[in-house]
Write a protein that holds these residues in place. Structure first.
Motif, PDB file in Angstrom:
ATOM      1  N   SER A 272     -25.532  71.871 -78.136  1.00  0.00           N
ATOM      2  CA  SER A 272     -25.682  70.542 -77.531  1.00  0.00           C
ATOM      3  C   SER A 272     -26.548  70.611 -76.283  1.00  0.00           C
ATOM      4  N   PHE A 273     -26.381  71.652 -75.473  1.00  0.00           N
ATOM      5  CA  PHE A 273     -27.257  71.844 -74.313  1.00  0.00           C
ATOM      6  C   PHE A 273     -28.708  72.010 -74.766  1.00  0.00           C
ATOM      7  N   ASN A 274     -28.912  72.798 -75.796  1.00  0.00           N
ATOM      8  CA  ASN A 274     -30.261  73.007 -76.313  1.00  0.00           C
ATOM      9  C   ASN A 274     -30.862  71.693 -76.803  1.00  0.00           C
ATOM     10  N   GLN A 275     -30.083  70.902 -77.507  1.00  0.00           N
ATOM     11  CA  GLN A 275     -30.573  69.621 -78.008  1.00  0.00           C
ATOM     12  C   GLN A 275     -30.902  68.675 -76.865  1.00  0.00           C
ATOM     13  N   MET A 276     -30.128  68.730 -75.788  1.00  0.00           N
ATOM     14  CA  MET A 276     -30.386  67.876 -74.640  1.00  0.00           C
ATOM     15  C   MET A 276     -31.725  68.198 -73.994  1.00  0.00           C
ATOM     16  N   PHE A 277     -32.059  69.470 -73.856  1.00  0.00           N
ATOM     17  CA  PHE A 277     -33.341  69.854 -73.273  1.00  0.00           C
ATOM     18  C   PHE A 277     -34.499  69.506 -74.199  1.00  0.00           C
ATOM     19  N   VAL A 278     -34.292  69.597 -75.520  1.00  0.00           N
ATOM     20  CA  VAL A 278     -35.340  69.215 -76.465  1.00  0.00           C
ATOM     21  C   VAL A 278     -35.629  67.720 -76.352  1.00  0.00           C
ATOM     22  N   ILE A 279     -34.586  66.908 -76.254  1.00  0.00           N
ATOM     23  CA  ILE A 279     -34.780  65.457 -76.106  1.00  0.00           C
ATOM     24  C   ILE A 279     -35.497  65.149 -74.798  1.00  0.00           C
ATOM     25  N   ALA A 280     -35.120  65.832 -73.717  1.00  0.00           N
ATOM     26  CA  ALA A 280     -35.786  65.614 -72.431  1.00  0.00           C
ATOM     27  C   ALA A 280     -37.261  65.994 -72.514  1.00  0.00           C
ATOM     28  N   PHE A 281     -37.575  67.087 -73.209  1.00  0.00           N
ATOM     29  CA  PHE A 281     -38.975  67.495 -73.359  1.00  0.00           C
ATOM     30  C   PHE A 281     -39.764  66.474 -74.167  1.00  0.00           C
ATOM     31  N   LEU A 282     -39.160  65.944 -75.241  1.00  0.00           N
ATOM     32  CA  LEU A 282     -39.850  64.945 -76.060  1.00  0.00           C
ATOM     33  C   LEU A 282     -40.106  63.662 -75.270  1.00  0.00           C
ATOM     34  N   MET A 283     -39.205  63.303 -74.371  1.00  0.00           N
ATOM     35  CA  MET A 283     -39.402  62.095 -73.585  1.00  0.00           C
ATOM     36  C   MET A 283     -40.482  62.285 -72.517  1.00  0.00           C
ATOM     37  N   ALA A 284     -40.611  63.511 -72.023  1.00  0.00           N
ATOM     38  CA  ALA A 284     -41.557  63.741 -70.930  1.00  0.00           C
ATOM     39  C   ALA A 284     -42.951  64.122 -71.413  1.00  0.00           C
ATOM     40  N   ILE A 285     -43.078  64.589 -72.658  1.00  0.00           N
ATOM     41  CA  ILE A 285     -44.349  65.169 -73.088  1.00  0.00           C
ATOM     42  C   ILE A 285     -45.498  64.164 -73.132  1.00  0.00           C
ATOM     43  N   PRO A 286     -45.318  62.855 -73.452  1.00  0.00           N
ATOM     44  CA  PRO A 286     -46.498  61.972 -73.436  1.00  0.00           C
ATOM     45  C   PRO A 286     -47.154  61.874 -72.069  1.00  0.00           C
ATOM     46  N   ILE A 287     -46.349  61.649 -71.031  1.00  0.00           N
ATOM     47  CA  ILE A 287     -46.905  61.504 -69.686  1.00  0.00           C
ATOM     48  C   ILE A 287     -47.341  62.854 -69.131  1.00  0.00           C
ATOM     49  N   VAL A 288     -46.525  63.881 -69.344  1.00  0.00           N
ATOM     50  CA  VAL A 288     -46.886  65.207 -68.838  1.00  0.00           C
ATOM     51  C   VAL A 288     -48.167  65.701 -69.498  1.00  0.00           C
ATOM     52  N   GLY A 289     -48.339  65.435 -70.797  1.00  0.00           N
ATOM     53  CA  GLY A 289     -49.565  65.839 -71.480  1.00  0.00           C
ATOM     54  C   GLY A 289     -50.791  65.113 -70.939  1.00  0.00           C
ATOM     55  N   CYS A 290     -50.659  63.809 -70.679  1.00  0.00           N
ATOM     56  CA  CYS A 290     -51.793  63.060 -70.102  1.00  0.00           C
ATOM     57  C   CYS A 290     -52.128  63.562 -68.701  1.00  0.00           C
ATOM     58  N   LEU A 291     -51.117  63.867 -67.913  1.00  0.00           N
ATOM     59  CA  LEU A 291     -51.382  64.379 -66.563  1.00  0.00           C
ATOM     60  C   LEU A 291     -51.988  65.779 -66.605  1.00  0.00           C
TER      61      LEU A 291
END
Length: 258
Positions: free
Chosen positions: A173-192
């Protein structure tokens, strides 16, 4: 009035009250500081009183085993509610990733619900998540989860803590939580990241331009623009995150119930 009370039913009612109260100590929305403590206690008491007449309650005797059952009820409520809160905190972790790339990592705000420091974008997305949960009656679903927990973990049943299944489930569950956080941040982080590459090329080709002065407002503008464009994507991720939170609560109770 005291003569009319069936004292044989009091131990079972106390077990239900302890589990419901423990859920509301850590469960999202219900455990926040903005909800007065007396309201939490009163709501837990009346909900436990309603559940007492619908949950099969065995005959219990107050002895050493009964106090172990009290600790078990407390552990079930706190553990399941805490895991649900941890899954939901993926929003703030994603906001921390975004703020670090935007340059907002130095400016945190105080979350009034928890009293802890929270990133700016993470707090913005977290408020949207809470509004989404209220809009789809998610608080009713969490109360249903408290009620139906007795179908999985009986009142007089002890937890199989010697088994390693629940430990692996919490780690996943901890691993899944970090994966979801990464998926939410990757559009903006990738553009930056692409903006940083462009600024690095400009700094090498046009040395007269002060990239440090231009870069920070440019990154803030790009990040906010992408955030506005990607809000539909974020609402879909928030919906999946809420479904993941409910599924995680149910699966953990099934693991604890054996």
């Amino acid at each position: 009035m005291l003569d009319t009370i069936n004292w044989a039913n009091v131990p079972a009612f106390l077990l239900i009250l302890v589990r419901v109260t423990s859920f509301f100590v850590t469960l999202p929305l219900f455990s926040y500081r903005t909800v007065p403590t007396r309201h939490k206690v009163a709501f837990s008491f009346f909900l436990a009183a309603i559940m007492y007449f619908t949950v099969p309650a065995p005959e219990l005797v107050i002895d050493g085993e009964y106090f172990l059952l009290l600790f078990k009820e407390m552990a079930v409520g706190i553990g399941v509610g805490l895991l649900a809160y941890i899954i939901l905190s993926a929003i703030q972790i994603a906001g921390g990733f975004i703020d670090f790339q935007m340059g907002f990592a130095i400016a945190n705000v105080i979350d009034p619900q928890t009293g802890a420091q929270s990133p700016l974008i993470g707090q913005y997305l977290y408020i949207i998540t809470l509004l989404f949960i209220l809009a789809v009656d998610g608080h009713h679903m969490m109360i249903d989860g408290v009620f139906y927990s007795y179908e999985v973990i009986a009142m007089d049943q002890f937890l199989p803590l010697r088994e390693e299944g629940w430990i692996m489930f919490v780690i996943q569950s901890f691993n899944q939580m970090f994966v979801i956080a990464f998926l939410m941040a990757i559009p903006i982080v990738g553009c930056l990241f692409l903006v940083d590459i462009a600024l690095g090329i400009i700094a090498r080709t046009v040395p007269q331009l002060n990239v440090f002065v231009v870069g920070l407002p440019l990154k803030i503008f790009v990040a906010l623009s992408v955030l506005v464009i990607a809000m539909t994507f974020y609402v879909m991720l928030i919906r999946n995150l809420f479904e993941t939170m409910l599924t995680t609560m149910r699966d953990l109770m099934q693991v604890l119930g054996g």
